[in-house]
Design a protein around this motif. Sequence first.
Motif, PDB file in Angstrom:
ATOM      1  N   ALA A 190      30.561  12.201  26.971  1.00  0.00           N
ATOM      2  CA  ALA A 190      31.496  13.006  26.174  1.00  0.00           C
ATOM      3  C   ALA A 190      30.766  13.705  25.029  1.00  0.00           C
ATOM      4  O   ALA A 190      31.006  14.890  24.761  1.00  0.00           O
ATOM      5  CB  ALA A 190      32.623  12.123  25.630  1.00  0.00           C
ATOM      6  N   GLN A 191      29.861  12.989  24.369  1.00  0.00           N
ATOM      7  CA  GLN A 191      29.100  13.581  23.270  1.00  0.00           C
ATOM      8  C   GLN A 191      28.206  14.707  23.772  1.00  0.00           C
ATOM      9  O   GLN A 191      28.129  15.777  23.169  1.00  0.00           O
ATOM     10  CB  GLN A 191      28.266  12.527  22.563  1.00  0.00           C
ATOM     11  CG  GLN A 191      27.474  13.088  21.384  1.00  0.00           C
ATOM     12  CD  GLN A 191      26.617  12.039  20.695  1.00  0.00           C
ATOM     13  OE1 GLN A 191      26.447  10.939  21.200  1.00  0.00           O
ATOM     14  NE2 GLN A 191      26.085  12.383  19.554  1.00  0.00           N
ATOM     15  N   VAL A 192      27.538  14.489  24.908  1.00  0.00           N
ATOM     16  CA  VAL A 192      26.683  15.519  25.487  1.00  0.00           C
ATOM     17  C   VAL A 192      27.520  16.745  25.853  1.00  0.00           C
ATOM     18  O   VAL A 192      27.107  17.881  25.625  1.00  0.00           O
ATOM     19  CB  VAL A 192      25.915  14.982  26.714  1.00  0.00           C
ATOM     20  CG1 VAL A 192      25.228  16.099  27.481  1.00  0.00           C
ATOM     21  CG2 VAL A 192      24.901  13.932  26.279  1.00  0.00           C
ATOM     22  N   GLY A 193      28.711  16.524  26.386  1.00  0.00           N
ATOM     23  CA  GLY A 193      29.606  17.630  26.713  1.00  0.00           C
ATOM     24  C   GLY A 193      29.988  18.446  25.485  1.00  0.00           C
ATOM     25  O   GLY A 193      29.993  19.680  25.528  1.00  0.00           O
ATOM     26  N   ARG A 194      30.298  17.758  24.392  1.00  0.00           N
ATOM     27  CA  ARG A 194      30.641  18.461  23.149  1.00  0.00           C
ATOM     28  C   ARG A 194      29.447  19.247  22.607  1.00  0.00           C
ATOM     29  O   ARG A 194      29.586  20.398  22.167  1.00  0.00           O
ATOM     30  CB  ARG A 194      31.152  17.471  22.097  1.00  0.00           C
ATOM     31  CG  ARG A 194      32.546  16.923  22.379  1.00  0.00           C
ATOM     32  CD  ARG A 194      33.108  16.145  21.193  1.00  0.00           C
ATOM     33  NE  ARG A 194      32.257  15.037  20.768  1.00  0.00           N
ATOM     34  CZ  ARG A 194      32.278  13.814  21.298  1.00  0.00           C
ATOM     35  NH1 ARG A 194      33.121  13.538  22.277  1.00  0.00           N
ATOM     36  NH2 ARG A 194      31.491  12.869  20.850  1.00  0.00           N
ATOM     37  N   LEU A 195      28.263  18.640  22.644  1.00  0.00           N
ATOM     38  CA  LEU A 195      27.061  19.318  22.161  1.00  0.00           C
ATOM     39  C   LEU A 195      26.727  20.536  23.024  1.00  0.00           C
ATOM     40  O   LEU A 195      26.343  21.587  22.513  1.00  0.00           O
ATOM     41  CB  LEU A 195      25.880  18.349  22.120  1.00  0.00           C
ATOM     42  CG  LEU A 195      25.982  17.228  21.088  1.00  0.00           C
ATOM     43  CD1 LEU A 195      24.847  16.226  21.273  1.00  0.00           C
ATOM     44  CD2 LEU A 195      26.001  17.780  19.679  1.00  0.00           C
ATOM     45  N   ARG A 196      26.872  20.381  24.345  1.00  0.00           N
ATOM     46  CA  ARG A 196      26.602  21.504  25.243  1.00  0.00           C
ATOM     47  C   ARG A 196      27.569  22.646  24.965  1.00  0.00           C
ATOM     48  O   ARG A 196      27.181  23.809  24.921  1.00  0.00           O
ATOM     49  CB  ARG A 196      26.717  21.043  26.695  1.00  0.00           C
ATOM     50  CG  ARG A 196      26.395  22.139  27.698  1.00  0.00           C
ATOM     51  CD  ARG A 196      26.372  21.630  29.127  1.00  0.00           C
ATOM     52  NE  ARG A 196      25.179  20.829  29.326  1.00  0.00           N
ATOM     53  CZ  ARG A 196      25.180  19.598  29.831  1.00  0.00           C
ATOM     54  NH1 ARG A 196      26.304  19.017  30.187  1.00  0.00           N
ATOM     55  NH2 ARG A 196      24.057  18.945  29.998  1.00  0.00           N
ATOM     56  N   ALA A 225      29.078  23.291  22.114  1.00  0.00           N
ATOM     57  CA  ALA A 225      28.701  23.881  20.832  1.00  0.00           C
ATOM     58  C   ALA A 225      27.505  24.813  20.994  1.00  0.00           C
ATOM     59  O   ALA A 225      27.464  25.906  20.417  1.00  0.00           O
ATOM     60  CB  ALA A 225      28.386  22.780  19.815  1.00  0.00           C
ATOM     61  N   MET A 226      26.554  24.397  21.796  1.00  0.00           N
ATOM     62  CA  MET A 226      25.365  25.221  22.014  1.00  0.00           C
ATOM     63  C   MET A 226      25.724  26.511  22.751  1.00  0.00           C
ATOM     64  O   MET A 226      25.267  27.595  22.387  1.00  0.00           O
ATOM     65  CB  MET A 226      24.325  24.438  22.811  1.00  0.00           C
ATOM     66  CG  MET A 226      23.004  25.125  22.943  1.00  0.00           C
ATOM     67  SD  MET A 226      21.841  24.000  23.746  1.00  0.00           S
ATOM     68  CE  MET A 226      20.319  24.684  23.181  1.00  0.00           C
TER      69      MET A 226
END
Length: 103
Positions: free
Chosen positions: A33-39, A41-42
């Motif tokens: 979930a965190q990686v999804g949010r960061l992706r 945002a990027m």
Amino acid sequence: MSNQATTPFADGRDQRGRFSKGNSGGPGNPHAAQVGRLRSAMLNAIGEDDIRELVARLLELAKSGEIRAIKEVLDRTLGRPVEADLLERLEQLEALLSERGQS
């Protein structure tokens, strides 16, 4: 069928090693979930012009002899050598079969 075959072991699997009914299958990736949010945002922060600038810089580095940049450009445009070689071999086999009327 005996009750023993369907009774799950402590790890949630039956005697045949399959997940038992009601087993959640594991916790999954706790960071997904965190990686999804960061992706997201990027992707929201970078635009097409940014990508063009980055690719232009990568090409400059490749043309100046930077081996890692050369490898990146070639891998991204032509595919990795093993993959390209396999595709070429498949095309040759398909042509041979076509010549023999087996396609």
